[in-house]
Scaffold this active site. Structure first.
Site, PDB file in Angstrom:
ATOM      1  N   PRO A 101      65.421 -18.022  -8.124  1.00 32.66           N
ATOM      2  CA  PRO A 101      66.121 -18.902  -6.959  1.00 32.66           C
ATOM      3  C   PRO A 101      65.362 -20.372  -6.822  1.00 32.66           C
ATOM      4  O   PRO A 101      64.103 -20.230  -6.831  1.00 32.66           O
ATOM      5  CB  PRO A 101      66.693 -18.222  -6.425  1.00 32.66           C
ATOM      6  CG  PRO A 101      65.534 -17.282  -6.584  1.00 32.66           C
ATOM      7  CD  PRO A 101      65.147 -16.447  -7.722  1.00 32.66           C
ATOM      8  N   ASP A 152      50.064 -22.412  -6.260  1.00 26.85           N
ATOM      9  CA  ASP A 152      51.115 -21.601  -6.722  1.00 26.85           C
ATOM     10  C   ASP A 152      50.968 -21.309  -8.280  1.00 26.85           C
ATOM     11  O   ASP A 152      51.129 -20.611  -8.854  1.00 26.85           O
ATOM     12  CB  ASP A 152      52.385 -22.468  -6.549  1.00 26.85           C
ATOM     13  CG  ASP A 152      53.338 -22.280  -5.514  1.00 26.85           C
ATOM     14  OD1 ASP A 152      52.665 -21.184  -4.224  1.00 26.85           O
ATOM     15  OD2 ASP A 152      54.372 -22.406  -5.682  1.00 26.85           O
TER      16      ASP A 152
HETATM   17  O1  PMV Z   1      57.243 -23.277  -0.959  1.00 22.99           O
HETATM   18  P1  PMV Z   1      55.839 -22.152  -1.706  1.00 22.99           P
HETATM   19  O2  PMV Z   1      56.044 -21.093  -1.766  1.00 22.99           O
HETATM   20  O3  PMV Z   1      56.258 -22.945  -2.694  1.00 22.99           O
HETATM   21  O4  PMV Z   1      54.941 -22.475  -0.597  1.00 22.99           O
HETATM   22  C1  PMV Z   1      53.917 -23.446  -0.557  1.00 22.99           C
HETATM   23  C2  PMV Z   1      52.851 -22.994  -0.190  1.00 22.99           C
HETATM   24  C3  PMV Z   1      52.511 -24.197   1.092  1.00 22.99           C
HETATM   25  O5  PMV Z   1      50.274 -23.585   1.641  1.00 22.99           O
HETATM   26  C4  PMV Z   1      53.702 -24.283   2.249  1.00 22.99           C
HETATM   27  C5  PMV Z   1      51.889 -25.437   0.406  1.00 22.99           C
HETATM   28  C6  PMV Z   1      50.690 -25.178  -0.847  1.00 22.99           C
HETATM   29  O6  PMV Z   1      50.701 -26.117  -1.527  1.00 22.99           O
HETATM   30  O7  PMV Z   1      50.206 -24.115  -0.998  1.00 22.99           O
END
Ligand code: PMV
Length: 313
Positions: A101, A152
């Protein structure tokens, strides 16, 4: 030609937001969801075309100078550039199929870019190594996130649990005792760049207080790493609760996430926290044995849009 490449989603276990400011965080691949790209030869002169298999919107994207603000076209462009592909583009049709998603905190953007870069470089018979792939996916992440920490793309490209810290060499985690999480979606989302931007403003306004919170979160990630690597996973529960409390202090939780975390704990979870950018998106709850189904059901009854079990390790 029939080539395909896949990339899995990801879950952040500890350290989101603080990781943007140099603190460590822990993330794991989420194999329950994935993005897949298939490659076929396109008609002569068509160049690289990307087709979104499940989309109702105009779904054919040409890779040219006009489309570089599109993450998929930009990924293809960066791959061709990295491979120093000069002259006419190869005539290839790349079709995206994704069960991840969008905006749910499962790393959809990074997974789609990873699958596309893998598929295109393989079709050109020059598959990218992981370091080059990771650089490309990070560059694409910058397009939408502004200041991504890199967690990520790293967990998705390397497909290993990671203890991630900006500017540090990659550390993968061994997980001798697998543990079980319930992953639940709050039913609404906030783009990550919004929460990251708000945390940035908060930090600028109150550097000392917010800096201390980042450090406390970093300490939790380090402790969690020790517990995970020593197999003491039940002890992660209180750390998750504490991490959630610190994320509340950073203003990235909201009433629904707070309530769902509370419901999970009351139903027997050992701990619960939001996971990812926050203000919606996902939460994770640590469960043991027979609590699994009770926690999952309690979350659904309390209004979670979906809730499923994920085994880590
Ligand atoms: O929204 P997500 O799951 O891609 O969260 C990113 C994680 C953060 O620490 C909020 C941002 C980052 O770039 O690490």
């Amino acid at each position: 030609m029939h080539i395909q490449a896949t990339a899995y989603g990801k879950l952040i276990l500890f350290g989101e937001h603080a990781v943007v400011y140099g603190q460590p965080a822990i993330a794991v691949p989420l194999t329950a969801v994935s993005a897949r790209i298939t490659v076929e030869n396109g008609p002569p002169g068509s160049g690289v075309q990307i087709v979104l298999a499940e989309s109702d919107a105009p779904s054919r994207i040409l890779v040219d100078d006009q489309t570089l603000d599109n993450a998929l076209a930009y990924t293809a462009h960066l791959v061709l550039q990295h491979l120093e592909y000069s002259g006419a583009q190869p005539d290839l049709k790349l079709t995206l199929h994704s069960s991840i998603p969008i905006g749910a905190g499962f790393g959809s953007g990074a997974a789609v870019s990873t699958a596309l870069a893998r598929a295109l470089s393989t079709a050109l018979e020059r598959p990218l190594d992981k370091a080059a792939l990771n650089d490309i996916v990070y560059t694409v992440e910058e397009l939408h996130h502004g200041t991504p920490s890199g967690i990520d793309n790293t967990v998705i490209v390397y497909e290993k649990p990671v203890f991630f810290q900006r500017e540090e060499a990659l550390t993968t985690l061994s997980i001798p005792e697998p543990f079980t999480l319930i992953v639940a979606h709050a039913g609404h989302t906030t783009p990550t760049h919004i929460t990251v931007g708000d945390v940035g403003r908060l930090f600028a306004a109150e550097p000392s207080r917010i800096g201390t919170i980042f450090e406390q979160i970093g300490t939790l990630s380090r402790t969690a790493r020790r517990l995970i690597e020593s197999g003491s996973t039940a002890a992660l529960g209180p750390l998750m609760n504490e991490n959630h409390r610190l994320l509340q202090a950073l203003t990235v939780s909201d009433e629904i996430l707070d309530r769902l975390c509370e419901v999970a704990r009351e139903a027997g979870a050992l701990g619960a926290k939001l996971s990812g950018g926050g203000r919606g998106g996902n939460l994770i709850a640590l469960v043991e044995g027979n609590q699994e189904e009770m926690v999952r059901r309690a979350l659904l009854v309390a209004g979670a849009a979906r809730a499923f079990t994920s085994t880590v390790g």
